[in-house]
Design a protein around this motif. Structure first.
Motif, PDB file in Angstrom:
ATOM      1  N   ARG A  34       4.981  -1.114  15.394  1.00  0.00           N
ATOM      2  CA  ARG A  34       5.872   0.014  15.694  1.00  0.00           C
ATOM      3  C   ARG A  34       5.535   1.249  14.869  1.00  0.00           C
ATOM      4  N   LYS A  35       5.463   2.397  15.545  1.00  0.00           N
ATOM      5  CA  LYS A  35       5.308   3.664  14.848  1.00  0.00           C
ATOM      6  C   LYS A  35       6.636   4.063  14.214  1.00  0.00           C
ATOM      7  N   GLY A 200      16.332  -4.247  13.852  1.00  0.00           N
ATOM      8  CA  GLY A 200      14.914  -4.138  14.164  1.00  0.00           C
ATOM      9  C   GLY A 200      14.058  -4.243  12.915  1.00  0.00           C
ATOM     10  N   ASN A 201      14.488  -3.569  11.856  1.00  0.00           N
ATOM     11  CA  ASN A 201      13.748  -3.646  10.597  1.00  0.00           C
ATOM     12  C   ASN A 201      13.795  -5.048  10.010  1.00  0.00           C
ATOM     13  N   GLU A 202      14.929  -5.713  10.170  1.00  0.00           N
ATOM     14  CA  GLU A 202      15.038  -7.090   9.682  1.00  0.00           C
ATOM     15  C   GLU A 202      14.051  -8.007  10.400  1.00  0.00           C
ATOM     16  N   ASN A 203      13.887  -7.805  11.700  1.00  0.00           N
ATOM     17  CA  ASN A 203      12.939  -8.622  12.449  1.00  0.00           C
ATOM     18  C   ASN A 203      11.520  -8.377  11.976  1.00  0.00           C
ATOM     19  N   GLU A 204      11.182  -7.120  11.704  1.00  0.00           N
ATOM     20  CA  GLU A 204       9.851  -6.813  11.175  1.00  0.00           C
ATOM     21  C   GLU A 204       9.629  -7.494   9.831  1.00  0.00           C
ATOM     22  N   HIS A 245      21.831  -8.511   9.511  1.00  0.00           N
ATOM     23  CA  HIS A 245      20.708  -9.295  10.006  1.00  0.00           C
ATOM     24  C   HIS A 245      21.031  -9.862  11.382  1.00  0.00           C
ATOM     25  N   PRO A 246      19.993 -10.211  12.133  1.00  0.00           N
ATOM     26  CA  PRO A 246      20.232 -10.869  13.423  1.00  0.00           C
ATOM     27  C   PRO A 246      21.003 -12.169  13.219  1.00  0.00           C
TER      28      PRO A 246
END
Length: 271
Positions: A34-35, A200-204, A245-246
């Motif tokens: 991801r950019k 999204g950041n947590e998944n990364e 978090h998810p």
């Protein structure tokens, strides 16, 4: 267009003009590509220096209270695991080899850990004691937190905060030298340094952390046992650093899907 909308549009336009599209890390085997949009007025070095000052203050306070643990077997354990993970960080981000990494264990019942900008790691004894963590599970947590630092999620959040505050206060605040601009800077810093990461950041961080652990020779399957323990410990109220978090089920499903991608790296590291 009313005045509020005009100011908001101008603010967004200036924000976009001041942003740069970057990919802070390589994608790795897990494929995080991801950019990210970073505000040009906030350089990596500036954010790292800001956080380093906050980190030293926190460590000083912990030392004064007698809760900074540098000598116990757990402290040495966390340091050793962190060192192996840090050695793999340049795979994703070569400049991280020059970061001034620090690792500290704090005596606290909190189920919490973090790695701030520039590689400043804090781990809390509550995680080890309450969850009876294995080395592989500790590596899963620290790898996840290191990933946040490598991806500069804190700086990314601060860049978004500039956009929010510009829309609220008007673009002029960014370019003044008075109290308004100082207050804006404080707001942005607090926003980026203290708010939880997006899902999204947590998944990364999950994916990159999984690969870091595998490359360092820690079993990636430990991420599954870790989050099962976390889910059980939370009892409907997730620990602080899991607050956005998810869900455990979606997180575990994502990790399980990624494990086959990193298992060869783990097997190679074990050799």
């Amino acid at each position: 267009m009313n005045k509020i909308l005009m100011v908001s549009a101008l603010s967004v336009g200036l924000l976009l003009a001041g942003c740069q599209s970057v990919n802070t890390t390589s994608g790795g085997a897990v494929g995080v590509e991801r950019k990210q949009y970073m505000f040009s007025m906030l350089s990596t070095d500036q954010v790292n220096q800001m956080y380093a000052q906050s980190y030293q203050k926190t460590m000083g306070e912990a030392s004064a209270k007698g809760v900074l643990d540098k000598t116990s077997s757990d402290a040495k354990r966390v340091q050793a695991i962190s060192s192996r993970l840090i050695a793999q960080a340049p795979v994703f981000r070569p400049d991280s080899a020059q970061w001034n990494w620090e690792v500290n264990l704090i005596k606290s019942d909190e189920l919490n850990a973090s790695c701030g900008p520039g590689g400043k790691i804090i781990f809390y004894t509550g995680l080890i004691n309450k969850l009876k963590l294995t080395d592989d599970e500790i590596a899963a947590i620290i790898g996840h937190e290191i990933a946040h630092a490598l991806r500069e999620h804190g700086r990314e959040a601060m860049s978004k905060a500039y956009g929010i505050e510009m829309a609220k206060q008007g673009a002029g605040a960014l370019f003044g030298l008075g109290q308004d601009s100082l207050a804006l800077a404080d707001t942005v810093a607090n926003y980026g340094m203290t708010l939880p990461n997006s899902r999204g950041n947590e998944n990364e961080a999950d994916l990159i952390g999984l690969e870091l652990a595998a490359r360092a020779g820690y079993d990636p399957n430990a991420a599954i046992t870790l989050w099962n323990k976390m889910a059980k410990a939370s009892e409907g109220a997730p620990p602080e650093f899991m607050s956005t978090h998810p869900s455990s089920s979606s997180r575990i499903a994502s990790l399980q899907a990624a494990i086959p991608k990193v298992m060869p790296l783990y097997q190679q590291a074990r050799k």
